[in-house]
Enzyme design. Structure first.
Site, PDB file in Angstrom:
ATOM      1  N   TRP A  59     -54.444  13.232 -12.285  1.00  0.00           N
ATOM      2  CA  TRP A  59     -54.635  14.073 -11.095  1.00  0.00           C
ATOM      3  C   TRP A  59     -53.604  13.714 -10.046  1.00  0.00           C
ATOM      4  CZ3 TRP A  59     -58.428  17.726 -11.427  1.00  0.00           C
ATOM      5  CH2 TRP A  59     -59.303  17.594 -12.487  1.00  0.00           C
ATOM      6  N   HIS A  60     -53.292  14.676  -9.218  1.00  0.00           N
ATOM      7  CA  HIS A  60     -52.387  14.430  -8.097  1.00  0.00           C
ATOM      8  C   HIS A  60     -53.244  13.977  -6.921  1.00  0.00           C
ATOM      9  CE1 HIS A  60     -48.901  16.128 -10.058  1.00  0.00           C
ATOM     10  NE2 HIS A  60     -49.641  17.160 -10.418  1.00  0.00           N
ATOM     11  N   LEU A  61     -53.331  12.680  -6.721  1.00  0.00           N
ATOM     12  CA  LEU A  61     -54.102  12.138  -5.616  1.00  0.00           C
ATOM     13  C   LEU A  61     -53.206  12.122  -4.385  1.00  0.00           C
ATOM     14  CD1 LEU A  61     -55.835   9.213  -7.498  1.00  0.00           C
ATOM     15  CD2 LEU A  61     -56.669  11.527  -7.095  1.00  0.00           C
ATOM     16  N   LEU A  62     -53.661  12.758  -3.339  1.00  0.00           N
ATOM     17  CA  LEU A  62     -52.834  12.948  -2.156  1.00  0.00           C
ATOM     18  C   LEU A  62     -53.542  12.449  -0.903  1.00  0.00           C
ATOM     19  CD1 LEU A  62     -51.885  16.645  -2.969  1.00  0.00           C
ATOM     20  CD2 LEU A  62     -50.514  14.622  -3.449  1.00  0.00           C
ATOM     21  N   PRO A 104     -48.476  19.965  -6.814  1.00  0.00           N
ATOM     22  CA  PRO A 104     -47.749  19.618  -5.596  1.00  0.00           C
ATOM     23  C   PRO A 104     -46.365  19.015  -5.811  1.00  0.00           C
ATOM     24  CG  PRO A 104     -49.251  17.872  -6.137  1.00  0.00           C
ATOM     25  CD  PRO A 104     -49.468  18.959  -7.171  1.00  0.00           C
TER      26      PRO A 104
END
Length: 130
Positions: A59-62, A104
């Site tokens: 996952w793209h943890l932002l 992203p």
């Protein structure tokens, strides 16, 4: 958390990251999948397929070092400079609080390029702590 077994060369425990999606996150994903299906059908799609979520998919943890003007609610300024450490810059996805559900990567790259360009332009004026 600190890994109970893995240590670096000096015997210091290595960090161990554990990420779990909450039930609310799963509900939000299902909700938005249905809205996407509805949007596609309204636009004339004759078939829609929702791919199942893939476990351990990266996952793209932002947003863990959020960009902002207020040091009380953000970690870095608009150029990725840490509020608390003037010569620390963060140019990754952590400065961007959300991706609106889209990949992203391009925006992260654009932010990194923008911030790097500013760092190069202002390099002779960098504040260095004493």
């Amino acid at each position: 958390m600190l890994d109970p077994e893995l240590k670096d060369g000096d015997g210091i425990p290595a960090p161990k990251l554990i990420y779990r999606m909450s039930e609310n996150s799963y509900r939000l994903l299902r909700f938005h999948q249905e809205r996407a299906r509805e949007s596609l059908q309204a636009a004339g799609a004759y078939e829609t397929i929702v791919a199942p979520l893939i476990r351990e998919t990266g996952w793209h943890l932002l947003g863990t070092a959020k960009m902002g003007v207020d040091p009380g609610s953000s970690v870095v300024d608009a150029w990725g400079r840490a509020h608390d450490i003037p010569n620390l810059f963060i140019f990754d996805g952590s400065i961007w609080p959300t991706s609106s559900g889209m990949n992203p990567t391009a925006t992260i790259a654009a932010l990194a390029l923008r911030c790097s360009d500013q760092l190069v332009r202002s390099r002779s004026n960098q504040e260095v702590p004493t």
